[in-house]
Motif scaffolding. Structure first.
Motif, PDB file in Angstrom:
ATOM      1  N   PHE A 175       0.829  -1.206   0.000  1.00 35.89           N
ATOM      2  CA  PHE A 175       0.000   0.000   0.000  1.00 35.89           C
ATOM      3  C   PHE A 175       0.867   1.261   0.000  1.00 35.89           C
ATOM      4  CE2 PHE A 175      -2.187   3.393   2.354  1.00 35.89           C
ATOM      5  CZ  PHE A 175      -3.326   3.528   1.565  1.00 35.89           C
ATOM      6  N   ALA A 176       1.913   1.243   0.828  1.00 36.20           N
ATOM      7  CA  ALA A 176       2.809   2.399   0.908  1.00 36.20           C
ATOM      8  C   ALA A 176       3.512   2.628  -0.426  1.00 36.20           C
ATOM      9  CB  ALA A 176       3.841   2.193   2.022  1.00 36.20           C
ATOM     10  N   PHE A 177       3.905   1.504  -1.065  1.00 32.58           N
ATOM     11  CA  PHE A 177       4.563   1.628  -2.368  1.00 32.58           C
ATOM     12  C   PHE A 177       3.612   2.209  -3.406  1.00 32.58           C
ATOM     13  CE2 PHE A 177       5.437  -0.156  -6.585  1.00 32.58           C
ATOM     14  CZ  PHE A 177       6.717   0.342  -6.799  1.00 32.58           C
ATOM     15  N   ASN A 178       2.348   1.754  -3.371  1.00 30.73           N
ATOM     16  CA  ASN A 178       1.352   2.281  -4.305  1.00 30.73           C
ATOM     17  C   ASN A 178       1.128   3.776  -4.099  1.00 30.73           C
ATOM     18  OD1 ASN A 178       0.879   0.006  -5.783  1.00 30.73           O
ATOM     19  ND2 ASN A 178      -0.961  -0.620  -4.677  1.00 30.73           N
ATOM     20  N   GLN A 179       1.052   4.188  -2.828  1.00 33.04           N
ATOM     21  CA  GLN A 179       0.876   5.596  -2.511  1.00 33.04           C
ATOM     22  C   GLN A 179       2.051   6.425  -3.008  1.00 33.04           C
ATOM     23  OE1 GLN A 179      -2.439   5.868  -1.874  1.00 33.04           O
ATOM     24  NE2 GLN A 179      -1.951   7.310  -0.237  1.00 33.04           N
ATOM     25  N   TRP A 180       3.253   5.898  -2.760  1.00 34.98           N
ATOM     26  CA  TRP A 180       4.464   6.609  -3.215  1.00 34.98           C
ATOM     27  C   TRP A 180       4.492   6.690  -4.728  1.00 34.98           C
ATOM     28  CZ3 TRP A 180       8.531   4.907  -6.262  1.00 34.98           C
ATOM     29  CH2 TRP A 180       9.636   5.755  -6.335  1.00 34.98           C
ATOM     30  N   ASN A 181       4.149   5.578  -5.365  1.00 35.17           N
ATOM     31  CA  ASN A 181       4.144   5.531  -6.834  1.00 35.17           C
ATOM     32  C   ASN A 181       3.112   6.508  -7.407  1.00 35.17           C
ATOM     33  OD1 ASN A 181       5.125   4.308  -9.310  1.00 35.17           O
ATOM     34  ND2 ASN A 181       3.102   3.392  -9.495  1.00 35.17           N
ATOM     35  N   HIS A 182       1.923   6.597  -6.745  1.00 34.57           N
ATOM     36  CA  HIS A 182       0.880   7.516  -7.183  1.00 34.57           C
ATOM     37  C   HIS A 182       1.346   8.959  -7.063  1.00 34.57           C
ATOM     38  CE1 HIS A 182      -3.083   9.157  -7.887  1.00 34.57           C
ATOM     39  NE2 HIS A 182      -2.997   9.845  -6.766  1.00 34.57           N
ATOM     40  N   LYS A 183       2.018   9.280  -5.958  1.00 33.92           N
ATOM     41  CA  LYS A 183       2.527  10.631  -5.765  1.00 33.92           C
ATOM     42  C   LYS A 183       3.579  10.971  -6.817  1.00 33.92           C
ATOM     43  CE  LYS A 183       1.715  11.029  -0.776  1.00 33.92           C
ATOM     44  NZ  LYS A 183       2.355  11.178   0.551  1.00 33.92           N
ATOM     45  N   GLN A 184       4.426   9.985  -7.133  1.00 33.85           N
ATOM     46  CA  GLN A 184       5.449  10.214  -8.144  1.00 33.85           C
ATOM     47  C   GLN A 184       4.821  10.468  -9.509  1.00 33.85           C
ATOM     48  OE1 GLN A 184       8.067  10.843  -5.970  1.00 33.85           O
ATOM     49  NE2 GLN A 184       9.261  10.073  -7.675  1.00 33.85           N
ATOM     50  N   GLU A 185       3.794   9.670  -9.832  1.00 37.62           N
ATOM     51  CA  GLU A 185       3.105   9.841 -11.114  1.00 37.62           C
ATOM     52  C   GLU A 185       2.422  11.208 -11.192  1.00 37.62           C
ATOM     53  OE1 GLU A 185       0.457   6.556 -11.426  1.00 37.62           O
ATOM     54  OE2 GLU A 185       1.995   5.157 -12.160  1.00 37.62           O
ATOM     55  N   LYS A 186       1.783  11.603 -10.063  1.00 37.71           N
ATOM     56  CA  LYS A 186       1.112  12.902 -10.037  1.00 37.71           C
ATOM     57  C   LYS A 186       2.113  14.036 -10.181  1.00 37.71           C
ATOM     58  CE  LYS A 186      -2.342  15.591  -7.524  1.00 37.71           C
ATOM     59  NZ  LYS A 186      -1.674  16.858  -7.829  1.00 37.71           N
ATOM     60  N   ALA A 187       3.250  13.908  -9.488  1.00 36.08           N
ATOM     61  CA  ALA A 187       4.290  14.936  -9.585  1.00 36.08           C
ATOM     62  C   ALA A 187       4.805  15.043 -11.021  1.00 36.08           C
ATOM     63  CB  ALA A 187       5.443  14.617  -8.637  1.00 36.08           C
ATOM     64  N   LEU A 188       4.944  13.880 -11.671  1.00 35.65           N
ATOM     65  CA  LEU A 188       5.408  13.869 -13.057  1.00 35.65           C
ATOM     66  C   LEU A 188       4.381  14.525 -13.978  1.00 35.65           C
ATOM     67  CD1 LEU A 188       7.563  12.982 -15.055  1.00 35.65           C
ATOM     68  CD2 LEU A 188       6.403  10.770 -15.234  1.00 35.65           C
ATOM     69  N   GLU A 189       3.087  14.237 -13.757  1.00 35.93           N
ATOM     70  CA  GLU A 189       2.019  14.852 -14.558  1.00 35.93           C
ATOM     71  C   GLU A 189       1.981  16.362 -14.347  1.00 35.93           C
ATOM     72  OE1 GLU A 189      -0.074  13.677 -16.893  1.00 35.93           O
ATOM     73  OE2 GLU A 189       1.157  11.861 -16.762  1.00 35.93           O
ATOM     74  N   ASP A 190       2.161  16.784 -13.088  1.00 39.36           N
ATOM     75  CA  ASP A 190       2.176  18.224 -12.790  1.00 39.36           C
ATOM     76  C   ASP A 190       3.336  18.913 -13.506  1.00 39.36           C
ATOM     77  OD1 ASP A 190      -0.025  17.924 -11.203  1.00 39.36           O
ATOM     78  OD2 ASP A 190       1.066  17.912  -9.306  1.00 39.36           O
ATOM     79  N   GLN A 191       4.499  18.236 -13.523  1.00 34.48           N
ATOM     80  CA  GLN A 191       5.660  18.802 -14.199  1.00 34.48           C
ATOM     81  C   GLN A 191       5.415  18.905 -15.706  1.00 34.48           C
ATOM     82  OE1 GLN A 191       8.991  16.360 -13.120  1.00 34.48           O
ATOM     83  NE2 GLN A 191       9.127  17.171 -11.042  1.00 34.48           N
ATOM     84  N   LYS A 192       4.772  17.852 -16.262  1.00 34.95           N
ATOM     85  CA  LYS A 192       4.456  17.867 -17.694  1.00 34.95           C
ATOM     86  C   LYS A 192       3.501  19.011 -18.027  1.00 34.95           C
ATOM     87  CE  LYS A 192       5.073  12.940 -18.746  1.00 34.95           C
ATOM     88  NZ  LYS A 192       4.377  11.694 -19.140  1.00 34.95           N
ATOM     89  N   GLN A 193       2.458  19.199 -17.172  1.00 41.44           N
ATOM     90  CA  GLN A 193       1.480  20.263 -17.408  1.00 41.44           C
ATOM     91  C   GLN A 193       2.124  21.630 -17.278  1.00 41.44           C
ATOM     92  OE1 GLN A 193      -1.727  19.796 -18.423  1.00 41.44           O
ATOM     93  NE2 GLN A 193      -1.741  22.007 -18.704  1.00 41.44           N
ATOM     94  N   GLU A 194       2.996  21.793 -16.281  1.00 38.85           N
ATOM     95  CA  GLU A 194       3.686  23.066 -16.092  1.00 38.85           C
ATOM     96  C   GLU A 194       4.574  23.381 -17.304  1.00 38.85           C
ATOM     97  OE1 GLU A 194       6.715  25.267 -12.898  1.00 38.85           O
ATOM     98  OE2 GLU A 194       6.041  23.205 -12.555  1.00 38.85           O
ATOM     99  N   LEU A 195       5.257  22.349 -17.803  1.00 44.66           N
ATOM    100  CA  LEU A 195       6.102  22.523 -18.985  1.00 44.66           C
ATOM    101  C   LEU A 195       5.257  22.875 -20.206  1.00 44.66           C
ATOM    102  CD1 LEU A 195       8.927  22.367 -20.207  1.00 44.66           C
ATOM    103  CD2 LEU A 195       8.552  19.920 -20.596  1.00 44.66           C
ATOM    104  N   LYS A 196       4.084  22.224 -20.325  1.00 48.74           N
ATOM    105  CA  LYS A 196       3.175  22.514 -21.436  1.00 48.74           C
ATOM    106  C   LYS A 196       2.694  23.957 -21.379  1.00 48.74           C
ATOM    107  CE  LYS A 196      -1.161  20.965 -23.547  1.00 48.74           C
ATOM    108  NZ  LYS A 196      -2.311  20.010 -23.434  1.00 48.74           N
ATOM    109  N   ASN A 197       2.332  24.413 -20.163  1.00 45.66           N
ATOM    110  CA  ASN A 197       1.874  25.796 -19.988  1.00 45.66           C
ATOM    111  C   ASN A 197       2.977  26.794 -20.334  1.00 45.66           C
ATOM    112  OD1 ASN A 197      -0.615  24.873 -19.115  1.00 45.66           O
ATOM    113  ND2 ASN A 197      -0.116  25.059 -16.951  1.00 45.66           N
ATOM    114  N   LYS A 198       4.206  26.476 -19.921  1.00 51.78           N
ATOM    115  CA  LYS A 198       5.329  27.360 -20.221  1.00 51.78           C
ATOM    116  C   LYS A 198       5.582  27.421 -21.726  1.00 51.78           C
ATOM    117  CE  LYS A 198       7.896  27.023 -15.859  1.00 51.78           C
ATOM    118  NZ  LYS A 198       9.142  26.555 -15.203  1.00 51.78           N
ATOM    119  N   ASN A 199       5.467  26.255 -22.384  1.00 50.84           N
ATOM    120  CA  ASN A 199       5.667  26.222 -23.833  1.00 50.84           C
ATOM    121  C   ASN A 199       4.599  27.018 -24.563  1.00 50.84           C
ATOM    122  OD1 ASN A 199       7.977  24.650 -23.765  1.00 50.84           O
ATOM    123  ND2 ASN A 199       6.871  22.710 -23.918  1.00 50.84           N
ATOM    124  N   GLN A 200       3.347  26.940 -24.074  1.00 44.71           N
ATOM    125  CA  GLN A 200       2.261  27.700 -24.680  1.00 44.71           C
ATOM    126  C   GLN A 200       2.502  29.199 -24.522  1.00 44.71           C
ATOM    127  OE1 GLN A 200      -1.229  26.098 -22.727  1.00 44.71           O
ATOM    128  NE2 GLN A 200      -1.576  24.599 -24.352  1.00 44.71           N
TER     129      GLN A 200
END
Length: 242
Positions: free
Chosen positions: A22-47
Motif C-alpha cells: 500500500f505504501a509503495f502504491n501511494q508513493w508511486n501515485h505521488k510520483q506519477e502525479k508529480a510527473l504529470e504536474d511537471q508535464k502540465q507546467e512545462l506545457k503551460n510554459k511552452n504555450q
C-alpha cells in the motif's frame, strides 16, 4: 518433525506485506502525479513561450510595415470637424467624457486613421459608461486591468514600448496616456488582422483568446466587436447628417 510457526506470526507477515504494498502504491501515485504536474507546467510554459514569440513577431512586422502618418492638413481646415466630433462625444456621455479628452482622442485618432467614435465606444464599454480614468477592473487569473482603456500590467509595457512612450504603472491612470495606448494597440491589431471583428475581439480577450473564440465559434464576431462597431457607425451617421 519441523516446528510450525504460530498462525499469528504469519498474519503479521502478511499484514506487513500489505502495508508495504500500500505504501509503495501511494508513493508511486505521488510520483506519477508529480510527473504529470511537471508535464502540465512545462506545457503551460511552452504555450506562453509560443504566444510571446508570436507577439514579438507580430510587433516586429507591425513596426516594419506601419505606414507613415504623413503630413496633415492645415488645422484651419480640420479643426471645425474635430470640434464637432468632440462635442458629439461629450454630449453623448452626459459630460462624463471631458471636452479636453474628446479633442485629444479625435485629433490622435485622425493620425492613425481610426474612427474616434469606435475608440470612444470601446472606452465606454471598458469603463461601464463611467469613463473613470482611475478605474481598477475586477480580479482575473491574469490580474487586474487599469485605467480608462483597462490595460493589464503584462500588456501595457510592450504597447508603451511600441508607441515610444515611457512606462510606469501610475501612468495607466492618466486618461491621455491610456487613450494613446488604446490607439496604438488598436492600430497594431487592425494591421495584424485587417478587420475590426478580430481586432476588437483580440483587444477584449487577448490574441490567444481570439484564437480560442474563433475555434469555438467559427468566427470573430463577438458581442464586444459588434456592439462597438454598430454604435460607432451610428455616431458617424449622426455627425455626417449634421
Amino acid at each position: 518433525m519441523k516446528e510450525q510457526k504460530p498462525l499469528w506470526t504469519t498474519g503479521i507477515a502478511l499484514l506487513l506485506v500489505m502495508v508495504t504494498f500500500f505504501a509503495f502504491n501511494q508513493w508511486n501515485h505521488k510520483q506519477e502525479k508529480a510527473l504529470e504536474d511537471q508535464k502540465q507546467e512545462l506545457k503551460n510554459k511552452n504555450q506562453k513561450l509560443s504566444m510571446e514569440i508570436e507577439r514579438l513577431q507580430s510587433t516586429n512586422e507591425y513596426l516594419k510595415e506601419k505606414p507613415s502618418v504623413g503630413e496633415e492638413e492645415s488645422g484651419y481646415h480640420t479643426w471645425p470637424e474635430i470640434e464637432k466630433k468632440a462635442e458629439r462625444l461629450v454630449n453623448e456621455s452626459d459630460g462624463n467624457f471631458k471636452k479636453s479628452w474628446a479633442m485629444y482622442l479625435v485629433k490622435e485618432a485622425q493620425r492613425y486613421k481610426i474612427n474616434p467614435f469606435l475608440v470612444y465606444e470601446l472606452l465606454k464599454v471598458e469603463t461601464g459608461g463611467t469613463f473613470d480614468p482611475e478605474l481598477v477592473g475586477p480580479e482575473t487569473k491574469y490580474g487586474h486591468a487599469y485605467g480608462m482603456s483597462q490595460f493589464m500590467k503584462n500588456t501595457a509595457p510592450w504597447i508603451a514600448d511600441m508607441a515610444g512612450l515611457p512606462y510606469e504603472e501610475e501612468l495607466l491612470f492618466d486618461p491621455y496616456y491610456s487613450m494613446q495606448l488604446s490607439l496604438v494597440y488598436l492600430d497594431f491589431l487592425k494591421n495584424k488582422y485587417n478587420n475590426w471583428d478580430e481586432a476588437l475581439t483580440a483587444y477584449h480577450r487577448g490574441m490567444g483568446g481570439l484564437k480560442a473564440y474563433k475555434k469555438e465559434n467559427g468566427h470573430a464576431e463577438s458581442w464586444y466587436a459588434e456592439e462597438i462597431q454598430e454604435k460607432a457607425e451610428n455616431h458617424t451617421t449622426v455627425v455626417l447628417a449634421n
